[in-house]
Design a protein around this motif. Structure first.
Motif, PDB file in Angstrom:
ATOM      1  N   LEU A  39       0.736  -1.283   0.145  1.00 54.51           N
ATOM      2  CA  LEU A  39       0.049  -0.122   0.087  1.00 54.51           C
ATOM      3  C   LEU A  39       0.845   1.229   0.123  1.00 54.51           C
ATOM      4  N   GLY A  40       2.041   1.163   0.696  1.00 54.32           N
ATOM      5  CA  GLY A  40       2.897   2.164   0.861  1.00 54.32           C
ATOM      6  C   GLY A  40       3.822   2.622  -0.505  1.00 54.32           C
ATOM      7  N   CYS A  41       3.621   1.684  -1.543  1.00 55.64           N
ATOM      8  CA  CYS A  41       4.488   1.829  -2.739  1.00 55.64           C
ATOM      9  C   CYS A  41       3.627   2.849  -3.657  1.00 55.64           C
ATOM     10  N   LEU A  42       4.066   3.788  -3.902  1.00 54.53           N
ATOM     11  CA  LEU A  42       3.536   4.675  -5.186  1.00 54.53           C
ATOM     12  C   LEU A  42       4.380   4.662  -6.074  1.00 54.53           C
ATOM     13  N   ASP A  43       5.734   4.422  -5.944  1.00 55.09           N
ATOM     14  CA  ASP A  43       6.530   4.335  -7.325  1.00 55.09           C
ATOM     15  C   ASP A  43       6.604   2.819  -7.831  1.00 55.09           C
ATOM     16  N   LEU A  44       6.610   2.937  -9.131  1.00 55.02           N
ATOM     17  CA  LEU A  44       6.297   1.491  -9.852  1.00 55.02           C
ATOM     18  C   LEU A  44       7.746   0.649  -9.507  1.00 55.02           C
ATOM     19  N   ALA A  45       8.908   1.426  -9.390  1.00 57.51           N
ATOM     20  CA  ALA A  45      10.190   0.439  -9.174  1.00 57.51           C
ATOM     21  C   ALA A  45      10.267  -0.078  -7.583  1.00 57.51           C
ATOM     22  N   ASP A  46       9.476   0.765  -6.566  1.00 64.61           N
ATOM     23  CA  ASP A  46       9.284   0.365  -5.349  1.00 64.61           C
ATOM     24  C   ASP A  46       8.352  -0.794  -5.141  1.00 64.61           C
ATOM     25  N   PHE A  47       7.411  -0.636  -5.863  1.00 67.39           N
ATOM     26  CA  PHE A  47       6.171  -1.598  -5.994  1.00 67.39           C
ATOM     27  C   PHE A  47       6.781  -3.222  -6.522  1.00 67.39           C
ATOM     28  N   ALA A  48       7.589  -2.944  -7.580  1.00 66.12           N
ATOM     29  CA  ALA A  48       8.070  -4.008  -8.222  1.00 66.12           C
ATOM     30  C   ALA A  48       9.270  -4.823  -7.452  1.00 66.12           C
ATOM     31  N   GLN A  49       9.915  -4.094  -6.620  1.00 62.50           N
ATOM     32  CA  GLN A  49      10.783  -4.573  -5.735  1.00 62.50           C
ATOM     33  C   GLN A  49      10.402  -5.295  -4.470  1.00 62.50           C
ATOM     34  N   THR A  50       9.187  -4.559  -3.913  1.00 62.86           N
ATOM     35  CA  THR A  50       8.619  -5.198  -2.869  1.00 62.86           C
ATOM     36  C   THR A  50       7.856  -6.460  -3.251  1.00 62.86           C
ATOM     37  N   LEU A  51       7.025  -6.439  -4.296  1.00 67.86           N
ATOM     38  CA  LEU A  51       6.430  -7.644  -4.804  1.00 67.86           C
ATOM     39  C   LEU A  51       7.402  -8.768  -5.002  1.00 67.86           C
ATOM     40  N   GLN A  52       8.635  -8.472  -5.444  1.00 63.31           N
ATOM     41  CA  GLN A  52       9.749  -9.501  -5.853  1.00 63.31           C
ATOM     42  C   GLN A  52      10.083 -10.079  -4.667  1.00 63.31           C
ATOM     43  N   ASN A  53      10.172  -9.262  -3.375  1.00 65.68           N
ATOM     44  CA  ASN A  53      10.770  -9.714  -2.177  1.00 65.68           C
ATOM     45  C   ASN A  53       9.640 -10.511  -1.390  1.00 65.68           C
ATOM     46  N   LEU A  54       8.426 -10.208  -1.530  1.00 64.79           N
ATOM     47  CA  LEU A  54       7.348 -10.968  -1.153  1.00 64.79           C
ATOM     48  C   LEU A  54       7.370 -12.460  -1.602  1.00 64.79           C
ATOM     49  N   LEU A  55       7.225 -12.432  -2.998  1.00 64.33           N
ATOM     50  CA  LEU A  55       7.322 -13.617  -3.720  1.00 64.33           C
ATOM     51  C   LEU A  55       8.557 -14.461  -3.641  1.00 64.33           C
ATOM     52  N   THR A  56       9.644 -13.954  -3.345  1.00 65.56           N
ATOM     53  CA  THR A  56      11.063 -14.639  -3.324  1.00 65.56           C
ATOM     54  C   THR A  56      10.828 -15.478  -1.918  1.00 65.56           C
ATOM     55  N   VAL A  57      10.114 -14.631  -0.924  1.00 70.21           N
ATOM     56  CA  VAL A  57      10.205 -15.571   0.196  1.00 70.21           C
ATOM     57  C   VAL A  57       9.063 -16.486   0.488  1.00 70.21           C
ATOM     58  N   ARG A  58       7.977 -16.334  -0.318  1.00 65.21           N
ATOM     59  CA  ARG A  58       6.922 -17.403  -0.447  1.00 65.21           C
ATOM     60  C   ARG A  58       7.018 -18.312  -1.489  1.00 65.21           C
ATOM     61  N   LEU A  59       7.601 -18.173  -2.658  1.00 62.74           N
ATOM     62  CA  LEU A  59       7.520 -19.085  -3.797  1.00 62.74           C
ATOM     63  C   LEU A  59       8.762 -19.333  -4.285  1.00 62.74           C
ATOM     64  N   GLY A  60       9.921 -18.672  -4.022  1.00 60.50           N
ATOM     65  CA  GLY A  60      11.230 -18.575  -4.482  1.00 60.50           C
ATOM     66  C   GLY A  60      11.255 -18.111  -5.629  1.00 60.50           C
ATOM     67  N   LEU A  61      10.650 -17.038  -5.971  1.00 63.41           N
ATOM     68  CA  LEU A  61      10.781 -16.157  -7.208  1.00 63.41           C
ATOM     69  C   LEU A  61      12.166 -15.728  -7.215  1.00 63.41           C
ATOM     70  N   CYS A  62      12.618 -15.746  -8.696  1.00 62.48           N
ATOM     71  CA  CYS A  62      14.093 -15.231  -8.978  1.00 62.48           C
ATOM     72  C   CYS A  62      14.061 -14.090  -9.584  1.00 62.48           C
ATOM     73  N   GLY A  63      13.015 -13.746 -10.207  1.00 61.82           N
ATOM     74  CA  GLY A  63      12.977 -12.439 -10.915  1.00 61.82           C
ATOM     75  C   GLY A  63      11.275 -12.138 -11.663  1.00 61.82           C
ATOM     76  N   LEU A  64      11.201 -10.683 -11.712  1.00 60.67           N
ATOM     77  CA  LEU A  64      10.106 -10.502 -12.574  1.00 60.67           C
ATOM     78  C   LEU A  64       9.990  -9.245 -13.448  1.00 60.67           C
ATOM     79  N   GLU A  65       9.051  -9.143 -14.265  1.00 60.27           N
ATOM     80  CA  GLU A  65       9.009  -7.982 -15.345  1.00 60.27           C
ATOM     81  C   GLU A  65       7.507  -7.327 -15.148  1.00 60.27           C
ATOM     82  N   ILE A  66       7.537  -6.384 -15.284  1.00 57.84           N
ATOM     83  CA  ILE A  66       6.092  -5.457 -15.354  1.00 57.84           C
ATOM     84  C   ILE A  66       6.250  -4.857 -16.683  1.00 57.84           C
TER      85      ILE A  66
END
Length: 292
Positions: A39-66
Motif C-alpha cells: 500500500l505504501g508503494c506509489l513508485d513503480l520501481a518500489d512496488f516491483a521490488q517489494t512484490l519481488q521480495n514478497l514472492l521470493t520468500v513465499r515462492l522462491g521467485l528469482c525475477g519479475l518483469e512488469i
C-alpha cells in the motif's frame, strides 16, 4: 516455458472474494499483510521490488518483469520457468514471473491468488506514475520542468553522497530571446523554444537529463561527468543550434555555465557556481560582440 493464464473476473473489484474459502491458499492475515506492505508503494520501481521480495520468500521467485503503459521494468534474473499473467481490467499491463524450478499445484494457486490480490494496487501505482510524469513535464517543449529538475537533482545528490560519483550541472540561457517575442510574436518565440529543446536533447547522452527551468532558461544534469564531458556537451549544443534551421535563421546563441559536484557540498553551492559561470559566459559574449 511461458504460460498465459486467463483470469475470469466475476467477483467485482474486491479481490478478497476471487477465490472461495475452499480454494484459498492464503489466510486472511497473510493477504492483509501483503496488501499493507504494498500500500505504501506509489513508485513503480518500489512496488516491483517489494512484490519481488514478497514472492521470493513465499515462492522462491528469482525475477519479475512488469510491462505497462509506463514502460518495461525488470528485476532479478530470468530463470528457467516463466509465467506471463495479464492484469484484470487492464490489457496493456502484465507481469512476467520467473522461477528456477517448476511450480507444484499449490504454489501455482498461491501465485494466482497473490497476482489477483496485488494487481489493483499495481493499476493505482501506474496511474500515479503517469500523473507524476505529467506533473514534472514542460508541456511546450516536452522536457522536464522545474519540479522534475528538483527531483532529479535530489536523486543525483543522494547517489553522489553515497557513492562518491561526480555529476555535472549545466545552466543555459538564450541570448536576446526577448527580441524574438517583441519582433516576431509569442508564437514564433514558442517555436524557438521548442527548437532549442530539440537541439539540447539531441546533444545529450541517453543517461543525461534536460529541463526547461523557466522562460528561456534550461538546465541539464549529466551523471558520471568530468570537466571534459561538460565541455563536449556544451560544444554539441552550440553546434546543434547552428544546424537547427529556425535557430540559425534568428542567429540564436546561448550562454552556458557548468559546475561539477564537489564532495560534501549542498545543492545551492553547485547551482551558484554554475550560475556564476553562466554570467561570465554571457559577459564574454557581450564583450566579443562589442569588439566584433
Amino acid at each position: 516455458m511461458e504460460q498465459h493464464l486467463p483470469f475470469y473476473d466475476n467477483a467485482g473489484s474486491d479481490s478478497f472474494f476471487r477465490f472461495s474459502q475452499i480454494d484459498k491458499q492464503l489466510g486472511d492475515a497473510e493477504r492483509l499483510h501483503i496488501l499493507e506492505t504494498l500500500l505504501g508503494c506509489l513508485d513503480l520501481a518500489d512496488f516491483a521490488q517489494t512484490l519481488q521480495n514478497l514472492l521470493t520468500v513465499r515462492l522462491g521467485l528469482c525475477g519479475l518483469e512488469i510491462q505497462s503503459p509506463a514502460g518495461r521494468l525488470a528485476l532479478g534474473s530470468s530463470g528457467t520457468l516463466t509465467r506471463l499473467m495479464d492484469c484484470p481490467r487492464d490489457t496493456a499491463t502484465a507481469i512476467r514471473y520467473h522461477f528456477n524450478r517448476p511450480l507444484n499445484a499449490l504454489d501455482t494457486r498461491r501465485l494466482d491468488e497473490i497476482h489477483t490480490l496485488v494487481t489493483p494496487q499495481l493499476r493505482n501505482v501506474i496511474r500515479h506514475s503517469e500523473i507524476k510524469r505529467l506533473a514534472s513535464k514542460d508541456h511546450l517543449t516536452s522536457l522536464g520542468n522545474r519540479a522534475g529538475f528538483e527531483e532529479h537533482l535530489s536523486r543525483l545528490f543522494s547517489h553522489a553522497k553515497r557513492s562518491g560519483e561526480v555529476f555535472g550541472l549545466m545552466v543555459l540561457d538564450m541570448d536576446k530571446f526577448k527580441a524574438i517575442n517583441d519582433n516576431f510574436g509569442h508564437q514564433e518565440g514558442d517555436n524557438v523554444l521548442i527548437a532549442m529543446a530539440q537541439a539540447i536533447s539531441t546533444s545529450l547522452r541517453d543517461t543525461d537529463f534536460a529541463f526547461r527551468f523557466g522562460g528561456d532558461e534550461f538546465c541539464c544534469l549529466i551523471p558520471d561527468a568530468d570537466s571534459a564531458t561538460l565541455q563536449r556537451v556544451s560544444h554539441r549544443i552550440r553546434q546543434a543550434m547552428h544546424n537547427q534551421p529556425l535557430l540559425a535563421k534568428h542567429h540564436m546563441r546561448c550562454s552556458i555555465g557548468t559546475g561539477l559536484y564537489q564532495s560534501g557540498e549542498e545543492r545551492g553551492a553547485l547551482f551558484s557556481r554554475a550560475d556564476a559561470a553562466l554570467y561570465q559566459d554571457k559577459q564574454n559574449a557581450s564583450l566579443l560582440g562589442k569588439t566584433a
